[in-house]
Design an enzyme around this catalytic site. Structure first.
Site, PDB file in Angstrom:
ATOM      1  N   ASP A 502     -36.538  18.481   4.660  1.00 48.44           N
ATOM      2  CA  ASP A 502     -36.229  18.613   6.086  1.00 48.44           C
ATOM      3  C   ASP A 502     -37.454  18.416   6.959  1.00 48.44           C
ATOM      4  O   ASP A 502     -38.587  18.576   6.517  1.00 48.44           O
ATOM      5  CB  ASP A 502     -35.603  19.977   6.379  1.00 48.44           C
ATOM      6  CG  ASP A 502     -36.606  21.095   6.243  1.00 48.44           C
ATOM      7  OD1 ASP A 502     -37.256  21.158   5.179  1.00 48.44           O
ATOM      8  OD2 ASP A 502     -36.765  21.887   7.179  1.00 48.44           O
ATOM      9  N   GLU A 503     -37.177  18.067   8.202  1.00 51.49           N
ATOM     10  CA  GLU A 503     -38.148  18.059   9.294  1.00 51.49           C
ATOM     11  C   GLU A 503     -39.402  17.240   9.008  1.00 51.49           C
ATOM     12  O   GLU A 503     -40.526  17.684   9.233  1.00 51.49           O
ATOM     13  CB  GLU A 503     -38.526  19.488   9.693  1.00 51.49           C
ATOM     14  CG  GLU A 503     -37.357  20.252  10.263  1.00 51.49           C
ATOM     15  CD  GLU A 503     -37.737  21.620  10.803  1.00 51.49           C
ATOM     16  OE1 GLU A 503     -37.077  22.069  11.743  1.00 51.49           O
ATOM     17  OE2 GLU A 503     -38.696  22.237  10.287  1.00 51.49           O
TER      18      GLU A 503
END
Length: 818
Positions: A502-503
């Site tokens: 993620d991210e």
């Protein structure tokens, strides 16, 4: 995962001021000024156009003048602050991640004893919650750069924005009183149950009968009955066998008759869940059990909790307590978030720097620890900033969970959220290079020539593993091999590894010569192609060990350039069928249907929506509540009312609906507890409970009638009745049972609602059945205060609080009865 959105341009300033050895902490103070003679006050003034204006007041509490130069103040802040020059008084800059530095400007006058100076700060959000305030302040002196001293006298004020007692009363009015006789006999609500005539007497004790393959379950049953176990008692028979009408391996049938108890499970897990249900029945008290037949099975196969020990560390014993809670309510998966930018929490003997550097936070000599974060302060001995699970700790956690039929899924964040690992491996490289070791770079994770410019959601510009390095895959292999070995030693083979995903910040890899060369060799010379290449290698490596990969939702998406030059995310079919569950957290504006789009595309998903199942969110828009609010305020009813098949917002025009095939890819639900604001172990109890009960109900119990009803008016009526029943069960049965079995569990006791009706005060509670006590003079009630038994007619400042059976009180509400 976590969208805190620290703003501003990354700036590293005076990093030498962070240098300190553990031994230097015992040296004498610099002569300039003792921090013990300084008081710091953080006080919001107002909120204007989405910005919070704050006064940071520094008071000289000593006997000598304080020079306003030659030192810097450091604070960690999950909300950041706008990096700027504060008029002519000071400059504030972002150091790294949540760490900020405030340095008084030259030319400020001496601060006389008792005098104060105020710095004006600006935050780009509404700072309603006090948990958003900076934490862990400390001062570093220019003439003693190897020393940092905590500011012990630090006061945080709030805007005192609260739900009024009248607001709470109005919310609670929707909850009607339900008698205990109307509750299902066990929790979570079973698939079916039927009471029969007669009852089982336990006066002469019980004896437990089970085959050898159910020895752990038989031991648990004997523990449950305690002193009632007797070789001459009535039989409690445990067996594995088919459960009529059920296909789940976790199904069970519980039959209580006047002659004894029989639990048949489709597996040992089913028997265990049957025993948990039997414990519910036993908790009702007495030596006589009503005859009843219960057939039960879970709605979802995956019923999980994500516990973050990376941002703030917790002990093995606290993990055991959480596992006990999960087992009690038939949750079956502990997703253990072991690594992140701010900490690596698992011993990997082959790579000792992961814990000697990556598991320590504080002010230290360069390369020996990570910077302070999330309130851990400058002391490297802070037990939540520093700490990790040893090999033996982790093995014990695996065994403890396995005995309770809970699978532990470890998470190793990659390629983003990996600063702790990157810094540790860079230090390993530096140390071995100094020794002339030709293998110094064997596990390096960053390209020294990388000029990429990026800024992650948590404020880091150096937290992404470089996928162009052969050493990256050597590192991944070493970590996977160690995890596989640890699970084997525990007798619990590693089935799934959560690999993050993620991210990934925009701009990562784009300035790395090695990454650009790697991209040039791929079919599409962009970072999206490099992402696919990286995860193809990691997933293949896991498969070679017989381990399935899982990850956050972004693992099933692909970042690509949009028409406007920016980046956008689209469903990436690349890993469909190659990975296990994707954990979908993003249901915010415009992404309400993301989980359904992934499921319809063929990805198995676990729903972890930030607005409903992120338990690091505050319960209410109230300055006194703990936690975040970037996604929502998530009270108990928001968790209870979550509808997995029709999530809020997915009925809007243009949103994707979950189709028939997509429903087969919905594996289950997971609550999430990130720990940026969670240091005190009791805070874990508060944030989890009683919300974990609502998660358990949604994950195990059959789909409620209100969720199946297409008529909105009828659905609202059914839902209100179901909510009332649940709230009554929690207050009257479940929490009292917990008080008896886990008396130190610091679950949240909701503040009561108050309403003035003529010359009397009406009182209600979100959880009927809790003991409410009051005072009339404004003092907080205690365990000896009068109990609320009806309207309060006394005059004065009426203050009411809820109490547990152990005498612990929750936050009070007050209202004047003139």
């Amino acid at each position: 995962m976590t969208k805190m959105g620290i703003r501003g341009v990354f700036a590293v300033m005076a990093m030498s001021a962070l240098a300190m050895t553990a031994a230097s902490q015992t040296q004498s103070q610099p002569a300039l000024q003792s921090v013990a003679n300084v008081r710091l006050e953080w006080k919001p003034r107002d909120i204007e156009n989405g910005h919070t204006h704050v006064d940071l007041r520094l008071v000289n509490t000593g006997q000598t003048p304080l020079e306003m130069r030659g030192w810097s103040l450091y604070l960690t802040s999950i909300s950041g602050t706008e990096p700027s020059r504060l008029e002519d008084s000071a400059a504030i800059t972002e150091v790294i991640g949540p760490l900020f530095r405030l340095r008084p400007q030259s030319g400020l006058p001496l601060l006389a004893p008792g005098a104060s100076t105020t710095f004006k700060l600006d935050y780009g959000e509404a700072m309603i919650l006090t948990d958003k305030a900076p934490t862990g302040p400390y001062i570093v002196y220019d003439d003693a750069p190897s020393k940092a001293v905590p500011v012990a006298d630090y006061q945080v004020y709030s805007l005192n924005e609260t739900l009024t007692p009248q607001d709470i009363y109005a919310q609670n009015e929707a909850i009607t009183v339900v008698g205990s006789a109307d509750f299902p006999p066990v929790f979570p609500s079973p698939l079916s149950y039927t009471y029969a005539s007669g009852a089982l007497s336990l006066r002469h004790g019980v004896h437990v009968e089970a085959t050898s393959n159910l020895a752990p379950e038989a031991a648990f049953a004997r523990h449950m009955f305690g002193t009632h176990v007797s070789p001459h008692g009535v039989p409690v028979r445990l067996s594995v066998g088919a459960v009529r009408g059920q296909t789940s391996a976790e199904a069970y049938h519980l039959d209580i008759t006047p002659k004894g108890v029989r639990i048949t499970g489709a597996s040992a897990a089913g028997v265990y869940y049957g025993l948990q249900s039997l414990r519910d029945i036993l908790s009702l008290g007495g030596d006589t059990l009503k005859a009843v037949q219960i057939t039960d099975a879970p709605r979802f196969g995956y019923r999980g909790l994500m516990m973050d020990v990376a941002r703030n560390f917790q002990t093995r014993e606290k993990v055991f307590e959480v596992i006990d809670l999960m087992a009690r309510y038939k949750l079956n998966t502990l997703h253990l978030h072991l690594t992140d930018d701010e900490g690596w929490r698992l011993e990997i003997p082959q790579l000792p720097e992961l814990t000697s550097v990556g598991a320590r936070r504080g002010v230290c000599e360069p390369g020996t620890c990570l910077p302070p974060a999330y309130g851990s302060g400058p002391d490297v001995n802070n037990p939540h900033g520093s700490g990790y699970f040893t090999v033996s700790d982790y093995i014990e956690i695996l065994k403890y969970a396995h005995a309770r039929h809970i699978e532990v899924i470890p998470e190793i964040e990659m390629p983003g959220h990996a600063r702790a690992a990157i810094m540790a491996m860079a230090e390993r490289s530096r140390r071995l290079r100094a020794l002339g070791d030709p293998h110094a770079d064997d596990y390096r994770l960053d390209d020294p020539g990388d000029a990429s410019v990026y800024h992650s959601a948590q404020g880091f510009s150096d937290n992404v593993i470089n996928p162009a390095l052969p050493s990256t895959y050597r590192f991944v292999d070493a970590v996977i091999a160690e995890l596989v070995a640890l699970h084997r030693q525990a007798g619990v083979p590693l089935q799934t590894l959560h690999i993050g995903g993620d991210e990934l910040a925009d701009g990562a890899w784009e300035g790395s010569p090695l990454a650009k060369a790697a991209m040039a060799s791929l079919p599409h010379a962009d970072t999206g192609a490099l992402w696919d290449h990286y995860y193809s290698q990691v997933i293949a490596k896991l498969a070679s060990y017989g381990v399935k990969a899982a990850g956050w939702e972004e693992l099933g998406e692909r970042k690509a350039r949009g028409a406007n030059g920016g980046t956008q995310m689209a469903i990436n079919p690349r890993f469909k069928g190659q990975v296990g569950n994707l954990f979908v957290w993003n249901n915010l504006g415009g992404s309400e249907d993301l989980a359904y789009r992934l499921a319809n595309a063929g990805y198995d998903i676990v729903l972890s929506p930030a607005t409903n199942l992120y338990f690091d969110m505050a319960y209410a828009r109230d300055s006194h509540e703990y936690g975040h609010n970037w996604a929502a305020y998530t009270d108990l009813d928001a968790v209870f009312g979550f509808n997995p098949l029709h999530m809020v917002g997915t009925q809007s025009e243009g949103m994707t609906q979950l189709d028939t095939a997509g429903k087969t890819h919905l594996s289950g639900l997971e609550a999430t507890l990130f720990s940026e604001t969670v240091r005190d172990p009791q805070r874990i109890d508060y944030m989890l409970m009683p919300r974990l009960l609502a998660l358990a109900e949604r994950a195990w119990a059959p789909e409620p009638a209100w969720a199946r009803t297409t008529d909105p008016a009828s659905a609202d009526i059914l839902k209100a009745a179901d909510w009332s029943s649940f709230a009554n069960r929690v207050g009257k049965q479940i929490l009292p049972s917990l008080d008896a079995d886990m008396p130190d569990l610091a679950y949240r006791l909701p503040p009561p609602g108050l309403h003035r009706d003529g010359d009397r005060i009406l009182v209600n509670s979100q959880l009927p059945g809790l003991t409410l006590r009051y005072t009339t003079d404004g003092h907080l009630p205690d365990a000896t205060s009068p109990q609320v038994t009806g309207p309060i007619i006394e005059k004065g400042l009426i203050t009411v609080a809820a109490f547990s059976r152990t005498g612990r009180s929750g936050r009070a509400s007050s209202l004047t009865n003139p």
